[in-house]
Design a protein around this motif. Structure first.
Motif, PDB file in Angstrom:
ATOM      1  N   THR A  50      44.620  34.628  27.604  1.00 28.03           N
ATOM      2  CA  THR A  50      44.764  35.824  28.427  1.00 28.03           C
ATOM      3  C   THR A  50      44.726  35.431  29.905  1.00 28.03           C
ATOM      4  O   THR A  50      43.888  34.633  30.316  1.00 28.03           O
ATOM      5  CB  THR A  50      43.621  36.815  28.123  1.00 28.03           C
ATOM      6  OG1 THR A  50      43.624  37.105  26.734  1.00 28.03           O
ATOM      7  CG2 THR A  50      43.795  38.102  28.884  1.00 28.03           C
ATOM      8  N   SER A  51      45.634  36.023  30.680  1.00 27.39           N
ATOM      9  CA  SER A  51      45.694  35.688  32.103  1.00 27.39           C
ATOM     10  C   SER A  51      44.505  36.282  32.848  1.00 27.39           C
ATOM     11  O   SER A  51      43.829  37.189  32.357  1.00 27.39           O
ATOM     12  CB  SER A  51      46.988  36.225  32.715  1.00 27.39           C
ATOM     13  OG  SER A  51      46.934  37.636  32.811  1.00 27.39           O
ATOM     14  N   GLY A  52      44.287  35.773  34.028  1.00 26.65           N
ATOM     15  CA  GLY A  52      43.196  36.267  34.865  1.00 26.65           C
ATOM     16  C   GLY A  52      43.374  37.721  35.253  1.00 26.65           C
ATOM     17  O   GLY A  52      42.413  38.479  35.337  1.00 26.65           O
ATOM     18  N   TRP A  53      44.623  38.122  35.490  1.00 24.62           N
ATOM     19  CA  TRP A  53      44.893  39.516  35.852  1.00 24.62           C
ATOM     20  C   TRP A  53      44.582  40.452  34.696  1.00 24.62           C
ATOM     21  O   TRP A  53      44.017  41.535  34.898  1.00 24.62           O
ATOM     22  CB  TRP A  53      46.343  39.686  36.284  1.00 24.62           C
ATOM     23  CG  TRP A  53      46.606  39.081  37.627  1.00 24.62           C
ATOM     24  CD1 TRP A  53      47.265  37.915  37.895  1.00 24.62           C
ATOM     25  CD2 TRP A  53      46.172  39.581  38.889  1.00 24.62           C
ATOM     26  NE1 TRP A  53      47.269  37.660  39.240  1.00 24.62           N
ATOM     27  CE2 TRP A  53      46.610  38.678  39.878  1.00 24.62           C
ATOM     28  CE3 TRP A  53      45.465  40.704  39.288  1.00 24.62           C
ATOM     29  CZ2 TRP A  53      46.360  38.872  41.233  1.00 24.62           C
ATOM     30  CZ3 TRP A  53      45.202  40.896  40.637  1.00 24.62           C
ATOM     31  CH2 TRP A  53      45.658  39.986  41.588  1.00 24.62           C
ATOM     32  N   LYS A  89      42.428  39.875  32.301  1.00 30.75           N
ATOM     33  CA  LYS A  89      40.972  39.908  32.170  1.00 30.75           C
ATOM     34  C   LYS A  89      40.361  40.844  33.211  1.00 30.75           C
ATOM     35  O   LYS A  89      39.463  41.634  32.901  1.00 30.75           O
ATOM     36  CB  LYS A  89      40.395  38.499  32.316  1.00 30.75           C
ATOM     37  CG  LYS A  89      40.714  37.591  31.154  1.00 30.75           C
ATOM     38  CD  LYS A  89      40.183  36.194  31.389  1.00 30.75           C
ATOM     39  CE  LYS A  89      40.602  35.273  30.262  1.00 30.75           C
ATOM     40  NZ  LYS A  89      40.103  33.916  30.424  1.00 30.75           N
ATOM     41  N   ALA A  90      40.861  40.749  34.439  1.00 25.50           N
ATOM     42  CA  ALA A  90      40.354  41.617  35.503  1.00 25.50           C
ATOM     43  C   ALA A  90      40.624  43.083  35.185  1.00 25.50           C
ATOM     44  O   ALA A  90      39.768  43.947  35.402  1.00 25.50           O
ATOM     45  CB  ALA A  90      40.992  41.235  36.836  1.00 25.50           C
ATOM     46  N   PHE A  96      36.320  36.411  28.187  1.00 26.64           N
ATOM     47  CA  PHE A  96      36.317  35.181  28.977  1.00 26.64           C
ATOM     48  C   PHE A  96      36.406  33.930  28.115  1.00 26.64           C
ATOM     49  O   PHE A  96      36.658  32.847  28.620  1.00 26.64           O
ATOM     50  CB  PHE A  96      35.100  35.143  29.894  1.00 26.64           C
ATOM     51  CG  PHE A  96      35.213  36.152  30.998  1.00 26.64           C
ATOM     52  CD1 PHE A  96      36.094  35.960  32.035  1.00 26.64           C
ATOM     53  CD2 PHE A  96      34.472  37.318  30.964  1.00 26.64           C
ATOM     54  CE1 PHE A  96      36.232  36.901  33.044  1.00 26.64           C
ATOM     55  CE2 PHE A  96      34.599  38.269  31.964  1.00 26.64           C
ATOM     56  CZ  PHE A  96      35.476  38.061  33.006  1.00 26.64           C
ATOM     57  N   TRP A 112      40.936  44.442  32.160  1.00 22.44           N
ATOM     58  CA  TRP A 112      40.022  44.859  31.099  1.00 22.44           C
ATOM     59  C   TRP A 112      38.626  45.135  31.669  1.00 22.44           C
ATOM     60  O   TRP A 112      37.979  46.124  31.296  1.00 22.44           O
ATOM     61  CB  TRP A 112      39.924  43.804  30.003  1.00 22.44           C
ATOM     62  CG  TRP A 112      41.030  43.853  28.996  1.00 22.44           C
ATOM     63  CD1 TRP A 112      42.014  42.930  28.822  1.00 22.44           C
ATOM     64  CD2 TRP A 112      41.254  44.866  28.004  1.00 22.44           C
ATOM     65  NE1 TRP A 112      42.833  43.312  27.793  1.00 22.44           N
ATOM     66  CE2 TRP A 112      42.394  44.492  27.272  1.00 22.44           C
ATOM     67  CE3 TRP A 112      40.612  46.053  27.685  1.00 22.44           C
ATOM     68  CZ2 TRP A 112      42.904  45.265  26.233  1.00 22.44           C
ATOM     69  CZ3 TRP A 112      41.109  46.827  26.648  1.00 22.44           C
ATOM     70  CH2 TRP A 112      42.245  46.438  25.934  1.00 22.44           C
ATOM     71  N   ASP A 133      38.661  33.766  25.693  1.00 24.81           N
ATOM     72  CA  ASP A 133      40.080  33.698  25.345  1.00 24.81           C
ATOM     73  C   ASP A 133      40.858  33.025  26.466  1.00 24.81           C
ATOM     74  O   ASP A 133      40.998  33.559  27.558  1.00 24.81           O
ATOM     75  CB  ASP A 133      40.613  35.112  25.097  1.00 24.81           C
ATOM     76  CG  ASP A 133      42.049  35.110  24.635  1.00 24.81           C
ATOM     77  OD1 ASP A 133      42.577  34.040  24.283  1.00 24.81           O
ATOM     78  OD2 ASP A 133      42.651  36.205  24.612  1.00 24.81           O
ATOM     79  N   HIS A 134      41.368  31.829  26.178  1.00 25.13           N
ATOM     80  CA  HIS A 134      42.115  31.083  27.196  1.00 25.13           C
ATOM     81  C   HIS A 134      43.571  31.517  27.273  1.00 25.13           C
ATOM     82  O   HIS A 134      44.282  31.133  28.197  1.00 25.13           O
ATOM     83  CB  HIS A 134      42.031  29.581  26.915  1.00 25.13           C
ATOM     84  CG  HIS A 134      40.631  29.068  26.923  1.00 25.13           C
ATOM     85  ND1 HIS A 134      39.864  29.000  28.062  1.00 25.13           N
ATOM     86  CD2 HIS A 134      39.829  28.621  25.925  1.00 25.13           C
ATOM     87  CE1 HIS A 134      38.670  28.535  27.775  1.00 25.13           C
ATOM     88  NE2 HIS A 134      38.619  28.299  26.476  1.00 25.13           N
TER      89      HIS A 134
END
Length: 124
Positions: free
Chosen positions: A36-39, A41-42, A31, A44, A33-34
Motif C-alpha cells: 500500500t502506498s503512503g498516500w 495509508k495516510a 503499516f 486510511w 502492508d508494504h
C-alpha cells in the motif's frame, strides 16, 4: 452509584477497549502492508480519525482477508527465525553430533555407553 450504573460502566469499558483493539489492529496491519502506498495509508488514517466506526467496518470488509494473510505470513516468518535461532544455539545437526561423539569414542575420551547416550540425545 447503583447496580445498573456499575453494569453499564463495565459494558461501556469493554466496548471501548474492544474498539481500541480494533483500531490498533487496523493501524498495525496498515503499516505492515508494504504493497500500500503512503498516500493510501495516510488516507486510511485520516478516515479512521474522522469516521472511526464506518472506516473500521469498511477496512475490515475490504481488506480483512489480506489482514489475515499478512498476520499468518508474519507468524511463519517469526517461527522460522525462532527455529533458526534454536538450531544455532542448540548446536550442530544430529549427524554432526553423532560424528563428534564417535570421534570422542575412538579417542577413548568417552565410553560406549556415553556414546549411546549422545546418539539417543541427537536423534530425539
Amino acid at each position: 452509584m447503583d447496580f445498573w450504573d456499575i453494569i453499564w460502566f463495565i459494558v461501556v469499558s469493554f466496548l471501548f477497549i474492544a474498539y481500541l483493539m480494533v483500531m490498533f489492529s487496523i493501524l498495525m496491519d496498515l503499516f505492515r502492508d508494504h504493497g500500500t502506498s503512503g498516500w493510501a495509508k495516510a488516507a486510511w488514517v485520516v478516515l479512521l480519525l474522522i469516521f472511526p466506526f464506518l472506516t473500521a467496518l469498511v477496512y475490515l470488509i475490504v481488506r480483512g482477508k489480506g489482514m489475515a494473510e499478512r498476520r499468518a505470513a508474519d507468524a511463519l516468518q517469526y517461527k522460522a527465525a525462532q527455529d533458526d535461532y534454536i538450531r544455532k544455539v542448540a548446536g550442530a545437526d544430529p549427524a554432526a553430533q553423532i560424528a563428534s561423539g564417535k570421534k570422542l569414542l575412538d579417542e577413548g575420551t568417552i565410553t560406549s555407553d556415553e556414546f549411546d547416550q549422545i546418539k539417543r540425545a541427537a536423534l530425539h
